[in-house]
Design a protein around this motif. Structure first.
Motif, PDB file in Angstrom:
ATOM      1  N   SER A  57      35.594  34.531  39.608  1.00 43.64           N
ATOM      2  CA  SER A  57      36.200  35.546  40.457  1.00 43.64           C
ATOM      3  C   SER A  57      35.880  36.950  39.949  1.00 43.64           C
ATOM      4  O   SER A  57      35.606  37.864  40.729  1.00 43.64           O
ATOM      5  CB  SER A  57      37.709  35.326  40.507  1.00 43.64           C
ATOM      6  OG  SER A  57      38.321  36.301  41.279  1.00 43.64           O
ATOM      7  N   SER A  65      39.825  37.773  42.884  1.00 46.38           N
ATOM      8  CA  SER A  65      41.054  37.718  42.079  1.00 46.38           C
ATOM      9  C   SER A  65      42.231  38.381  42.779  1.00 46.38           C
ATOM     10  O   SER A  65      43.372  38.000  42.572  1.00 46.38           O
ATOM     11  CB  SER A  65      40.842  38.399  40.731  1.00 46.38           C
ATOM     12  OG  SER A  65      39.837  37.772  40.013  1.00 46.38           O
ATOM     13  N   TRP A 120      41.075  33.659  32.038  1.00 46.29           N
ATOM     14  CA  TRP A 120      40.979  34.273  33.354  1.00 46.29           C
ATOM     15  C   TRP A 120      39.887  33.558  34.130  1.00 46.29           C
ATOM     16  O   TRP A 120      39.113  32.789  33.578  1.00 46.29           O
ATOM     17  CB  TRP A 120      40.693  35.772  33.253  1.00 46.29           C
ATOM     18  CG  TRP A 120      39.417  36.095  32.536  1.00 46.29           C
ATOM     19  CD1 TRP A 120      38.174  36.224  33.081  1.00 46.29           C
ATOM     20  CD2 TRP A 120      39.246  36.303  31.130  1.00 46.29           C
ATOM     21  NE1 TRP A 120      37.250  36.506  32.106  1.00 46.29           N
ATOM     22  CE2 TRP A 120      37.882  36.563  30.897  1.00 46.29           C
ATOM     23  CE3 TRP A 120      40.114  36.306  30.040  1.00 46.29           C
ATOM     24  CZ2 TRP A 120      37.370  36.815  29.633  1.00 46.29           C
ATOM     25  CZ3 TRP A 120      39.597  36.557  28.790  1.00 46.29           C
ATOM     26  CH2 TRP A 120      38.250  36.815  28.595  1.00 46.29           C
ATOM     27  N   LEU A 132      42.705  41.131  38.148  1.00 46.49           N
ATOM     28  CA  LEU A 132      42.757  39.691  37.955  1.00 46.49           C
ATOM     29  C   LEU A 132      43.997  39.284  37.174  1.00 46.49           C
ATOM     30  O   LEU A 132      44.536  40.064  36.393  1.00 46.49           O
ATOM     31  CB  LEU A 132      41.504  39.189  37.231  1.00 46.49           C
ATOM     32  CG  LEU A 132      41.258  39.631  35.799  1.00 46.49           C
ATOM     33  CD1 LEU A 132      40.340  38.619  35.124  1.00 46.49           C
ATOM     34  CD2 LEU A 132      40.586  40.977  35.762  1.00 46.49           C
TER      35      LEU A 132
END
Length: 120
Positions: free
Chosen positions: A82, A102, A78, A57
């Motif tokens: 995802s 991601s 972040w 990610l």
């Protein structure tokens, strides 16, 4: 130290960097291997979901500096949805959720940076 035992950073590559007088923002392509828990990334999840799993990610690092260049604060952001999808926490019922993996996001970010000539 405890976080390092829980989550191992397998990869960190800069995608983009913005450097100001009192702030630095870095977009980093990151691979995390969950060893004993989700650490700060997936707190409270059972080890069965995460043991020896690797997530990919982009993580945004925001570093605030004082006038002398000393670090005042570091924040990370972040895409939690995802990450949950990659770890298959969002399962069959989550297939219809508008959440992308991601790795697709990383590919898109890298493609955009290459097209502008900003890729490292």
């Amino acid at each position: 130290n405890t976080l390092q035992k829980q989550v191992k950073v397998k990869k960190q590559e800069f995608l983009n960097l913005v450097d100001g007088q009192t702030v630095i923002v870095a977009e980093v392509d990151t691979a995390l291997e969950f060893q004993t828990s989700g650490g700060a990334y997936l707190p409270g999840l059972d080890d069965n979901f995460l043991s020896d799993r690797v997530a990919y990610l982009p993580i945004i690092h925001i570093v605030t500096l004082d006038e002398e260049g000393k670090i005042l604060q570091i924040r990370q952001q972040w895409d939690q949805g995802s990450l949950l999808k990659q770890m298959e926490i969002i399962g069959k019922t989550g297939r219809n959720w508008p959440i992308r993996d991601s790795r697709e996001q990383l590919t898109l970010i890298q493609s955009c940076l290459k097209s502008t000539g900003a890729a490292p």
